[in-house]
Enzyme design. Structure first.
Site, short mmCIF file in Angstrom:
data_model
loop_
_atom_site.label_atom_id
_atom_site.label_comp_id
_atom_site.label_asym_id
_atom_site.label_seq_id
_atom_site.Cartn_x
_atom_site.Cartn_y
_atom_site.Cartn_z
CB ILE A 212 -0.98 0.00 1.19
CG1 ILE A 212 -1.95 -1.18 1.07
CG2 ILE A 212 -1.76 1.32 1.25
CD1 ILE A 212 -2.76 -1.21 -0.21
CB CYS B 285 -8.89 -3.23 -0.44
SG CYS B 285 -8.67 -4.96 0.05
CB THR C 184 -13.36 -11.69 5.99
OG1 THR C 184 -13.65 -10.33 5.64
CG2 THR C 184 -14.65 -12.48 5.98
NE ARG C 185 -10.32 -7.43 11.48
CZ ARG C 185 -9.51 -6.50 11.96
NH1 ARG C 185 -9.67 -6.06 13.20
NH2 ARG C 185 -8.55 -5.98 11.22
#
Length: 336
Positions: free
Chosen positions: A12, A154, A212-213
């Site tokens: 990033i 993202c 995943t959150r």
């Protein structure tokens, strides 16, 4: 001109710097420093040459601990303790915290104590940060007093504008999401140890489910959907670009064309430059280096029983997010 420092020059961090120059925003932002424990030679080399995004088209030179990009000098630091960073001496307005390691209020406060004006995290961050911004959705909630801000993830940046558009047009009751994500640096090239046993396996040889959150991230931005979304994620053997399979139950009865028309219309107005729409027969590589947060693939829209809707949404999980970091940083600087 906003004086920024980039803390962490990985995927990033490098894409933020590339995006700044490639989009002509070096007249808005002045990068005064990059802090990373990598060797300067490696920093310069990986800025110039990138497997996913190709050669950087601007001149890059290295002299001692100074990186020169298109004639602009950027100090290279290798300081692991945030409290020791010279942000005050460098006049840093905003730190772009891109390590992925420091994502809580204490870390952000350490940057402020070192002299930074504000901090923008390139990760979802802890819930006690001052704000989480998904550009195109809630950047207007930023105030001058909010100094520790998350840019979300993202995938949150990709899916929230689509949910927002569908909710505005038809009303959304609930939904599920499957993220089909490119491989990442926390996976293994060959089988090797990792605390997540699935991530002990070679990234190039399997489709790998990961935690995943995302559902929590959606709730943070759109609290009306608390408890109404669930998400799962898999990593696939590509190096960039992500697809998101979104299924929602709507309050209204719809057709495929009505759904697609609503999403086509959403690309104008507030979501211009954030959400895009296509009906071309494209594949993931075609979205590499796309600066939008999300691109709806209208050819994949499906409707069942008039209210259950499935859409496919693409994003360059590196480039789109890097561009949103710059958008949010500018609004943070300008916030009154």
């Amino acid at each position: 001109m906003v004086n920024i420092a980039i803390n962490g020059f990985g995927r990033i961090g490098r894409n933020v710097l590339r995006a700044l120059y490639e989009s002509g925003r070096n007249n808005e932002f002045n990068v005064v420093a990059i802090n990373d424990i990598a060797k300067p030679e490696g920093i310069a080399h990986l800025l110039k040459y990138d497997t996913a995004h190709g050669r950087f088209r601007f001149d890059v030179a290295l002299e001692n601990n100074t990186l020169n990009v298109a004639g602009d000098d950027i100090a290279l630091l290798a300081i692991s303790d945030i409290k020791e960073l010279p942000w005050r001496d460098l006049g840093v307005d905003i730190v772009l915290e891109c390590t992925g390691k420091f994502d809580d209020r204490a870390s952000g406060q350490a940057h402020l104590d070192a002299g930074a004006g504000k901090v923008l995290f390139s990760s979802p961050g802890s819930p006690d940060l001052d704000n989480t911004v998904i550009f195109g959705t809630n950047e207007d909630t930023l105030t001058s007093e909010q100094k520790l801000v998350s840019n979300g993830s993202c995938t949150t940046n990709c899916i929230v504008p689509v949910i927002q558009a569908l909710d505005a047009a038809f009303g959304v009751e609930s939904g599920t999401i499957t993220t089909i994500h490119a491989s990442m640096h926390d996976q293994q090239v060959i089988d090797a140890y990792h605390e997540d046993l699935r991530r002990t396996r070679a990234a190039s040889q399997s489709i790998i489910p990961v935690d995943t959150r995302l559902a929590a991230g959606i709730e943070r931005i759109l609290p009306k959907f608390a408890g109404k979304f669930e998400a799962i994620a898999v990593r696939v053997p590509t190096i960039n670009v992500t697809a998101m399979d979104l299924s929602v139950t709507l309050q209204s009865k719809v057709t495929i064309e009505q759904v697609n028309q609503a999403l086509r219309s959403a690309k104008a107005g507030r979501l211009q430059g954030i959400l895009d729409y296509t009906e071309e027969p494209l594949v993931s590589v075609d979205f590499n280096h796309d600066p939008h947060s999300c691109i709806v693939d209208g050819t994949q829209t499906r409707v069942s029983h008039k209210q259950l809707v499935k859409t496919l949404v693409w994003c360059d999980n590196e480039w789109g997010f890097a561009n949103r970091m710059l958008d949010t940083a500018k609004v943070m600087f300008d916030a009154k």
